[in-house]
Design an enzyme around this catalytic site. Structure first.
Site, PDB file in Angstrom:
ATOM      1  N   MET A  30       0.847  -1.195   0.000  1.00  0.00           N
ATOM      2  CA  MET A  30       0.000   0.000   0.000  1.00  0.00           C
ATOM      3  C   MET A  30       0.886   1.250   0.000  1.00  0.00           C
ATOM      4  SD  MET A  30      -3.442  -0.908   2.011  1.00  0.00           S
ATOM      5  CE  MET A  30      -2.882  -0.557   3.647  1.00  0.00           C
ATOM      6  N   GLY A  36      10.949  -2.949   5.620  1.00  0.00           N
ATOM      7  CA  GLY A  36      10.183  -4.193   5.626  1.00  0.00           C
ATOM      8  C   GLY A  36       9.789  -4.556   4.197  1.00  0.00           C
ATOM      9  N   HIS A  37       9.221  -3.556   3.487  1.00  0.00           N
ATOM     10  CA  HIS A  37       8.890  -3.784   2.071  1.00  0.00           C
ATOM     11  C   HIS A  37      10.176  -4.051   1.284  1.00  0.00           C
ATOM     12  CE1 HIS A  37       5.574  -0.933   3.349  1.00  0.00           C
ATOM     13  NE2 HIS A  37       4.880  -1.951   2.889  1.00  0.00           N
ATOM     14  N   SER A 185       6.676  -0.309  10.197  1.00  0.00           N
ATOM     15  CA  SER A 185       5.302  -0.205   9.712  1.00  0.00           C
ATOM     16  C   SER A 185       5.081   1.201   9.179  1.00  0.00           C
ATOM     17  CB  SER A 185       4.325  -0.460  10.876  1.00  0.00           C
ATOM     18  OG  SER A 185       3.026  -0.010  10.525  1.00  0.00           O
ATOM     19  N   ARG A 187       2.501   2.767   9.487  1.00  0.00           N
ATOM     20  CA  ARG A 187       1.696   3.463  10.497  1.00  0.00           C
ATOM     21  C   ARG A 187       2.551   4.010  11.649  1.00  0.00           C
ATOM     22  NH1 ARG A 187      -2.547  -0.519   8.904  1.00  0.00           N
ATOM     23  NH2 ARG A 187      -4.289   0.721   8.134  1.00  0.00           N
TER      24      ARG A 187
HETATM   25  O1  PAF Z   1      -0.200  -5.795   3.504  1.00  0.00           O
HETATM   26  C1  PAF Z   1      -0.609  -4.869   2.777  1.00  0.00           C
HETATM   27  O2  PAF Z   1       0.066  -3.849   2.584  1.00  0.00           O
HETATM   28  C2  PAF Z   1      -1.980  -4.982   2.128  1.00  0.00           C
HETATM   29  O3  PAF Z   1      -2.884  -5.620   2.967  1.00  0.00           O
HETATM   30  C3  PAF Z   1      -1.940  -5.667   0.752  1.00  0.00           C
HETATM   31  C4  PAF Z   1      -1.481  -7.103   0.848  1.00  0.00           C
HETATM   32  C5  PAF Z   1      -1.008  -4.902  -0.171  1.00  0.00           C
HETATM   33  C6  PAF Z   1      -3.326  -5.649   0.130  1.00  0.00           C
HETATM   34  O4  PAF Z   1      -3.810  -4.373  -0.041  1.00  0.00           O
END
Ligand code: PAF
Length: 286
Positions: A30, A36-37, A185, A187
């Site tokens: 998102m 993390g990503h 995160s 957030r």
């Molecule tokens: O983990 C997330 O960021 C979201 O839940 C995902 C998997 C991209 C789905 O919108």
């Protein structure tokens, strides 16, 4: 690296790659990307010829009182980050591209979605399953990468892929933490300086739980009670849940034994944060 916003453009690119016999890894996100990503993108980069990162703040997975509007967004920064990690394509659709006015088909799952985060976020997993399904259909990846921080989401997606016979390999990647232990995160950006300090109670409690298990604690109820007591010491923390469940079914479990997920959601001020520990069948506790 290309940044595209339409399903058609993604399909054209993927079709070309598949024609050449190349493998495709998808990292659904998102946005407002962090390390993390980054670890998901790096793992995808190592194991696929082409890497697609989707960046879409999916309205369907937010409840009416949740943070859809305020969810942080920064496409420019995210693009640079993805490019630095060797991604090939960013898919960044507008909500209208993903959901037509007359959209009315959903992917809904019972049982696994009814526990933990599903209790306080009743529409959340229907939104996640639906959008992930759509992303799988659009990108047609060989492999898709999800973080273990959202351990229930990962279990649900694995289950969905199995139930619906999707030919996609789901790869879970370990939680990435800040130096002081806080799980990364998007957030975390909501936290004030005081809340940021208070948020350490989550990772400290997970660390304590790992120590208790290593010392031989076998009773899940005792473990959870000790974890709750520790969190309650932090005045800014309000527990949503702390639970010990079977890592595959998400059903509560009395004895500590693999596969197990010990998960928590805790409000620090208005920000709801999650953290967990996973006891896997290979004997690992992480
Ligand atoms: O983990 C997330 O960021 C979201 O839940 C995902 C998997 C991209 C789905 O919108």
């Amino acid at each position: 690296m290309k940044v595209v916003s339409t399903i058609k453009e993604v399909r054209e690119n993927v079709k070309e790659w598949k024609k050449q016999g190349l493998t495709v890894g998808l990292v659904p996100t998102m946005g407002y990307l962090h390390e993390g990503h980054g670890s998901l993108i790096k793992t995808a980069r190592e194991n696929n010829d082409k890497v697609v990162v989707s960046i879409f703040v999916n309205p369907m997975q937010f409840g009416p009182t949740e943070d859809l509007e305020s969810y942080p967004r920064d496409l420019e920064k995210d693009s640079k980050f993805c490019e630095s990690l060797g991604a090939d394509l960013i898919f960044h659709p507008e909500p209208e591209e993903m959901y037509h006015e007359d959209f009315s088909t959903y992917v809904d799952m019972s049982v696994l979605t009814e526990e933990l985060c599903g209790l306080s976020r009743p529409v959340h997993f229907r939104g996640v399953c639906t959008v992930v399904n759509k992303l799988f259909n659009i990108v047609q990846p060989d492999n898709a990468y999800f973080g273990e921080k959202d351990a229930q989401q990962l279990a649900i997606i694995r289950h969905m892929v199995q139930d619906l016979n999707m030919d996609i390999n789901i790869v879970g990647c370990p939680i990435i933490r800040e130096e002081d232990g806080l799980a990364k995160s998007s957030r975390n950006t909501y936290l004030s300086a005081e809340e940021r300090k208070a948020a350490l109670i989550l990772s400290q409690t997970i660390k304590m739980a790992k120590e208790l298990v290593a010392e031989g604690e076998k009773d899940a109820e005792v473990l959870v009670a000790k974890m709750k007591k520790n969190i309650e010491k932090e005045p800014l923390a309000k527990i949503d849940y702390v639970k010990a469940v079977n890592g595959l079914t998400m059903q509560q479990q009395k004895e500590i034994k693999a596969p197990m997920l010990v998960a928590m959601a805790v409000y620090i001020g208005k920000t709801r944060l999650i953290d967990n520990m996973i006891i896997s069948e290979d004997g690992q506790c992480r």
